[in-house]
Design a protein around this motif. Structure first.
Motif, PDB file in Angstrom:
ATOM      1  N   LEU A 144      -0.398  12.207 -68.711  1.00 47.42           N
ATOM      2  CA  LEU A 144      -1.818  11.898 -68.916  1.00 47.42           C
ATOM      3  C   LEU A 144      -2.072  11.551 -70.373  1.00 47.42           C
ATOM      4  N   LYS A 145      -3.027  10.681 -70.611  1.00 44.33           N
ATOM      5  CA  LYS A 145      -3.445  10.361 -71.973  1.00 44.33           C
ATOM      6  C   LYS A 145      -4.229  11.540 -72.523  1.00 44.33           C
ATOM      7  N   LEU A 146      -4.285  11.643 -73.853  1.00 43.22           N
ATOM      8  CA  LEU A 146      -4.976  12.774 -74.483  1.00 43.22           C
ATOM      9  C   LEU A 146      -6.443  12.837 -74.069  1.00 43.22           C
ATOM     10  N   GLN A 147      -7.096  11.688 -73.971  1.00 43.92           N
ATOM     11  CA  GLN A 147      -8.513  11.661 -73.566  1.00 43.92           C
ATOM     12  C   GLN A 147      -8.677  12.194 -72.136  1.00 43.92           C
ATOM     13  N   ASP A 148      -7.747  11.830 -71.241  1.00 43.12           N
ATOM     14  CA  ASP A 148      -7.802  12.322 -69.856  1.00 43.12           C
ATOM     15  C   ASP A 148      -7.569  13.832 -69.799  1.00 43.12           C
TER      16      ASP A 148
END
Length: 196
Positions: A144-148
């Motif tokens: 997962l991306k950090l924002q997600d």
């Protein structure tokens, strides 16, 4: 199709969109829950429950902004509720009495090569504070991306970055000493042998 497009289709009642959405997210979500619960059947039950809750959410005309983050947040909340339950303590006792289960499809050679390192990493992950463990798992096991991750765990992005940095440092520190001890103990034995 993007998740947003699939979710919009699901909200309109399009079965094909639901099937595509489940196909896209089922395996990663299942892997995540299996690592959390260490019980394949329980993980599958929670995957099903997560998708059911997602459908209920859509029926109530409440469409999440980030479907992937929403799925992981619900899955993690299901785990946390389960860990607090009496059922968990019963299941835990039963699991402790059962022999370790291994994936029969994986070759013995692959198991021998991977098992020790994998168990070492999982043990080290278990020693991290919960939030650091979740951030590391979502980033490196689920990609997962950090924002997600921030959305899934309902944390500010800056906190996610801090927890990731601290978690990785602790993991590195925990995994390193074993290797150093092995070298030291070997060196120590050789040194003693040389004295004699």
């Amino acid at each position: 199709m993007t998740d947003d497009e699939l979710v919009q289709g699901m909200a309109r009642g399009e079965q094909a969109c639901f099937e595509a959405f489940v196909q896209r997210h089922h395996a990663p979500l299942s892997g995540y829950l299996q690592r959390q619960l260490r019980d394949a059947q329980k993980a599958e039950d929670f995957v099903q429950e997560t998708f059911l809750r997602f459908l209920r959410q859509l029926k109530e005309r409440s469409i999440p902004d980030n479907a992937q983050a929403w799925l992981y947040r619900v899955a993690l909340n299901l785990c946390r509720d389960y860990w607090k339950s009496a059922q968990y303590h019963t299941d835990n006792r039963l699991m402790a009495e059962m022999p370790e289960q291994r994936d029969m499809q994986t070759s013995v050679v692959e198991l021998a090569e991977r098992q020790e390192t994998r168990q070492e990493i999982i043990r080290s992950l278990d020693e991290l504070p919960d939030v650091q463990k979740q951030v590391v798992m979502l980033r490196f096991f689920q990609d997962l991306k950090l924002q997600d991750i921030a959305e899934a765990l309902q944390l500010p992005l800056g906190s996610v970055k801090t927890h990731l940095y601290k978690g990785l440092r602790k993991l590195k520190d925990r995994l390193k000493p074993d290797k150093e001890e092995t070298h030291t103990s070997r060196g120590g034995k050789q040194h003693e042998h040389a004295k004699r």
